[in-house]
Design a protein around this motif. Structure first.
Motif, PDB file in Angstrom:
ATOM      1  N   ASP A  42       5.633  -2.774   3.737  1.00  0.00           N
ATOM      2  CA  ASP A  42       6.570  -3.127   4.805  1.00  0.00           C
ATOM      3  C   ASP A  42       7.868  -2.325   4.720  1.00  0.00           C
ATOM      4  O   ASP A  42       8.404  -1.874   5.737  1.00  0.00           O
ATOM      5  CB  ASP A  42       6.880  -4.623   4.756  1.00  0.00           C
ATOM      6  N   LEU A  43       8.397  -2.141   3.512  1.00  0.00           N
ATOM      7  CA  LEU A  43       9.638  -1.391   3.347  1.00  0.00           C
ATOM      8  C   LEU A  43       9.466   0.070   3.746  1.00  0.00           C
ATOM      9  O   LEU A  43      10.359   0.682   4.339  1.00  0.00           O
ATOM     10  CB  LEU A  43      10.117  -1.488   1.898  1.00  0.00           C
ATOM     11  N   LEU A  44       8.305   0.632   3.406  1.00  0.00           N
ATOM     12  CA  LEU A  44       8.047   2.022   3.781  1.00  0.00           C
ATOM     13  C   LEU A  44       7.863   2.159   5.286  1.00  0.00           C
ATOM     14  O   LEU A  44       8.283   3.155   5.881  1.00  0.00           O
ATOM     15  CB  LEU A  44       6.808   2.537   3.044  1.00  0.00           C
ATOM     16  N   PHE A  45       7.237   1.150   5.924  1.00  0.00           N
ATOM     17  CA  PHE A  45       7.039   1.206   7.371  1.00  0.00           C
ATOM     18  C   PHE A  45       8.380   1.232   8.102  1.00  0.00           C
ATOM     19  O   PHE A  45       8.538   1.910   9.120  1.00  0.00           O
ATOM     20  CB  PHE A  45       6.208   0.013   7.833  1.00  0.00           C
ATOM     21  N   GLU A  46       9.370   0.497   7.568  1.00  0.00           N
ATOM     22  CA  GLU A  46      10.711   0.515   8.162  1.00  0.00           C
ATOM     23  C   GLU A  46      11.347   1.892   8.081  1.00  0.00           C
ATOM     24  O   GLU A  46      12.248   2.213   8.854  1.00  0.00           O
ATOM     25  CB  GLU A  46      11.604  -0.503   7.451  1.00  0.00           C
ATOM     26  N   ARG A  47      10.877   2.699   7.118  1.00  0.00           N
ATOM     27  CA  ARG A  47      11.413   4.050   6.949  1.00  0.00           C
ATOM     28  C   ARG A  47      10.519   5.113   7.591  1.00  0.00           C
ATOM     29  O   ARG A  47      10.658   6.302   7.304  1.00  0.00           O
ATOM     30  CB  ARG A  47      11.584   4.338   5.445  1.00  0.00           C
ATOM     31  N   GLY A  48       9.561   4.669   8.406  1.00  0.00           N
ATOM     32  CA  GLY A  48       8.718   5.604   9.137  1.00  0.00           C
ATOM     33  C   GLY A  48       7.525   6.116   8.371  1.00  0.00           C
ATOM     34  O   GLY A  48       6.900   7.101   8.776  1.00  0.00           O
ATOM     35  N   ILE A  49       7.178   5.475   7.242  1.00  0.00           N
ATOM     36  CA  ILE A  49       6.018   5.886   6.442  1.00  0.00           C
ATOM     37  C   ILE A  49       4.955   4.805   6.582  1.00  0.00           C
ATOM     38  O   ILE A  49       5.123   3.688   6.102  1.00  0.00           O
ATOM     39  CB  ILE A  49       6.399   6.075   4.958  1.00  0.00           C
ATOM     40  N   ASP A  50       3.871   5.129   7.232  1.00  0.00           N
ATOM     41  CA  ASP A  50       2.835   4.137   7.549  1.00  0.00           C
ATOM     42  C   ASP A  50       1.654   4.299   6.597  1.00  0.00           C
ATOM     43  O   ASP A  50       0.822   5.190   6.771  1.00  0.00           O
ATOM     44  CB  ASP A  50       2.373   4.312   9.001  1.00  0.00           C
ATOM     45  N   ILE A  51       1.599   3.465   5.570  1.00  0.00           N
ATOM     46  CA  ILE A  51       0.471   3.465   4.629  1.00  0.00           C
ATOM     47  C   ILE A  51       0.019   2.023   4.401  1.00  0.00           C
ATOM     48  O   ILE A  51       0.775   1.084   4.614  1.00  0.00           O
ATOM     49  CB  ILE A  51       0.829   4.119   3.271  1.00  0.00           C
ATOM     50  N   CYS A  52      -1.218   1.871   3.951  1.00  0.00           N
ATOM     51  CA  CYS A  52      -1.789   0.555   3.668  1.00  0.00           C
ATOM     52  C   CYS A  52      -1.395   0.108   2.261  1.00  0.00           C
ATOM     53  O   CYS A  52      -1.161   0.938   1.376  1.00  0.00           O
ATOM     54  CB  CYS A  52      -3.305   0.629   3.828  1.00  0.00           C
ATOM     55  N   HIS A  53      -1.364  -1.209   2.047  1.00  0.00           N
ATOM     56  CA  HIS A  53      -1.033  -1.707   0.705  1.00  0.00           C
ATOM     57  C   HIS A  53      -2.077  -1.284  -0.326  1.00  0.00           C
ATOM     58  O   HIS A  53      -1.771  -1.152  -1.511  1.00  0.00           O
ATOM     59  CB  HIS A  53      -0.894  -3.236   0.720  1.00  0.00           C
ATOM     60  N   GLU A  54      -3.319  -1.050   0.116  1.00  0.00           N
ATOM     61  CA  GLU A  54      -4.334  -0.572  -0.826  1.00  0.00           C
ATOM     62  C   GLU A  54      -4.057   0.864  -1.256  1.00  0.00           C
ATOM     63  O   GLU A  54      -4.433   1.272  -2.353  1.00  0.00           O
ATOM     64  CB  GLU A  54      -5.725  -0.675  -0.195  1.00  0.00           C
ATOM     65  N   THR A  55      -3.395   1.626  -0.395  1.00  0.00           N
ATOM     66  CA  THR A  55      -2.969   2.972  -0.783  1.00  0.00           C
ATOM     67  C   THR A  55      -1.907   2.888  -1.869  1.00  0.00           C
ATOM     68  O   THR A  55      -1.894   3.684  -2.813  1.00  0.00           O
ATOM     69  CB  THR A  55      -2.433   3.735   0.438  1.00  0.00           C
ATOM     70  N   VAL A  56      -0.998   1.912  -1.750  1.00  0.00           N
ATOM     71  CA  VAL A  56       0.017   1.693  -2.783  1.00  0.00           C
ATOM     72  C   VAL A  56      -0.672   1.394  -4.119  1.00  0.00           C
ATOM     73  O   VAL A  56      -0.311   1.934  -5.165  1.00  0.00           O
ATOM     74  CB  VAL A  56       0.955   0.535  -2.396  1.00  0.00           C
ATOM     75  N   ARG A  57      -1.697   0.530  -4.074  1.00  0.00           N
ATOM     76  CA  ARG A  57      -2.429   0.178  -5.294  1.00  0.00           C
ATOM     77  C   ARG A  57      -3.106   1.414  -5.906  1.00  0.00           C
ATOM     78  O   ARG A  57      -3.048   1.646  -7.108  1.00  0.00           O
ATOM     79  CB  ARG A  57      -3.483  -0.878  -4.969  1.00  0.00           C
ATOM     80  N   MET A  58      -3.753   2.199  -5.056  1.00  0.00           N
ATOM     81  CA  MET A  58      -4.467   3.371  -5.546  1.00  0.00           C
ATOM     82  C   MET A  58      -3.520   4.404  -6.128  1.00  0.00           C
ATOM     83  O   MET A  58      -3.780   4.990  -7.179  1.00  0.00           O
ATOM     84  CB  MET A  58      -5.289   3.976  -4.404  1.00  0.00           C
ATOM     85  N   TRP A  59      -2.373   4.614  -5.468  1.00  0.00           N
ATOM     86  CA  TRP A  59      -1.423   5.620  -5.950  1.00  0.00           C
ATOM     87  C   TRP A  59      -0.797   5.222  -7.271  1.00  0.00           C
ATOM     88  O   TRP A  59      -0.620   6.058  -8.152  1.00  0.00           O
ATOM     89  CB  TRP A  59      -0.348   5.853  -4.894  1.00  0.00           C
ATOM     90  N   TRP A  60      -0.424   3.941  -7.426  1.00  0.00           N
ATOM     91  CA  TRP A  60       0.205   3.576  -8.701  1.00  0.00           C
ATOM     92  C   TRP A  60      -0.824   3.635  -9.823  1.00  0.00           C
ATOM     93  O   TRP A  60      -0.495   4.035 -10.949  1.00  0.00           O
ATOM     94  CB  TRP A  60       0.887   2.204  -8.615  1.00  0.00           C
ATOM     95  N   ASN A  61      -2.080   3.266  -9.526  1.00  0.00           N
ATOM     96  CA  ASN A  61      -3.113   3.335 -10.551  1.00  0.00           C
ATOM     97  C   ASN A  61      -3.392   4.765 -10.986  1.00  0.00           C
ATOM     98  O   ASN A  61      -3.642   5.029 -12.167  1.00  0.00           O
ATOM     99  CB  ASN A  61      -4.407   2.701 -10.029  1.00  0.00           C
ATOM    100  N   ARG A  62      -3.350   5.682 -10.054  1.00  0.00           N
ATOM    101  CA  ARG A  62      -3.659   7.074 -10.361  1.00  0.00           C
ATOM    102  C   ARG A  62      -2.466   7.824 -10.947  1.00  0.00           C
ATOM    103  O   ARG A  62      -2.595   8.553 -11.932  1.00  0.00           O
ATOM    104  CB  ARG A  62      -4.155   7.795  -9.099  1.00  0.00           C
ATOM    105  N   PHE A  63      -1.301   7.664 -10.323  1.00  0.00           N
ATOM    106  CA  PHE A  63      -0.154   8.480 -10.697  1.00  0.00           C
ATOM    107  C   PHE A  63       0.807   7.785 -11.656  1.00  0.00           C
ATOM    108  O   PHE A  63       1.566   8.464 -12.361  1.00  0.00           O
ATOM    109  CB  PHE A  63       0.612   8.900  -9.439  1.00  0.00           C
ATOM    110  N   GLY A  64       0.796   6.443 -11.696  1.00  0.00           N
ATOM    111  CA  GLY A  64       1.703   5.738 -12.605  1.00  0.00           C
ATOM    112  C   GLY A  64       1.570   6.193 -14.050  1.00  0.00           C
ATOM    113  O   GLY A  64       2.572   6.556 -14.685  1.00  0.00           O
TER     114      GLY A  64
END
Length: 240
Positions: A42-64
């Protein structure tokens, strides 16, 4: 014959449609702040970045873990040049599907989280594994402060450094206070489901917390702002 230059490893961001800047921002928001996956979405959508919450999960798992490993390597190389005169060791319980497990943590004299290690028991074997792991990575300190848990004494006797142990009332407040940011993060995640995910997140969270922890209550406003800008610039250059 001239030496062949070592090939540069491929970028971890290869084949991802989003830019590295967006990925770093997503991982930082999710790990650093007590936000859920959908809060970040939701916070990213307010800044014009439209991604799914599952993308957030995948990115932190891969890049964290990649970002945390890069931070840890830089910090270990710097810490080895300074005298490690005191560690604080403590363990905290974490509920895992209704079962109690233990998160062991080592903190240095400045509040930097050195090591996080998850075990099912709180016995000598667990303490020994935890301490061996920390000693191998950071070297030996001059003093180690613990609480009264007997497992520490038994493990340190086997390691041959029992004379370094110090136990006193309120002496271990530094490491006990360092549990608070993880507790806040744990509540936002509605606890954990697996030992592996707990160990992974605890290690990543510890390194990200170290990176952005500027101890603002100890310095003036201008110094804090300079350190905060430097930490953010260094974060934006990770895995570049």
């Amino acid at each position: 014959m001239p030496r062949k230059s070592r090939a540069k490893p491929p970028s971890p961001f290869l084949r991802f449609n989003s830019s590295p800047e967006v990925i770093r921002l997503v991982v930082m928001m999710y790990v650093k702040y007590p936000l859920s996956l959908r809060n970040v979405e939701d916070l990213l959508f307010e800044r014009g970045i439209d991604i799914c919450h599952e993308t957030v999960r995948m990115w932190w798992n891969r890049f964290g873990p990649l970002f945390a490993g890069d931070i840890r390597r830089q910090r270990v190389s710097r810490l080895r040049g300074f005298r490690q005169w005191r560690w604080h060791l403590d363990e905290m319980y974490v509920k895992l599907n209704g079962e109690m497990v233990y998160l062991w943590r080592a903190v240095d004299q400045e509040g930097e989280i050195l090591e996080s290690f998850v075990t099912r028991k709180r016995d000598k074997a667990a303490a020994l594994s935890f301490m061996k792991r920390a000693l191998k990575r950071y070297g030996s300190p001059e003093a180690i402060t613990t609480d009264g848990l007997r497992s520490y004494g038994a493990a340190m006797t086997e390691l041959g450094n029992s004379e370094k142990r110090e136990v006193a009332r309120w002496a271990n407040n530094r490491v006990e206070n360092s549990h608070l940011p993880f507790r806040r993060r744990e509540r936002a995640m509605l606890r954990f489901r697996q030992m592996k995910s707990l160990q992974k997140f605890a290690s990543v969270h510890a390194n990200v917390h170290n990176h952005f922890n500027q101890e603002r209550h100890l310095v003036d406003r201008e110094t804090y702002k300079a350190r905060r800008s430097a930490a953010l610039a260094e974060w934006q250059s990770l895995m570049a």
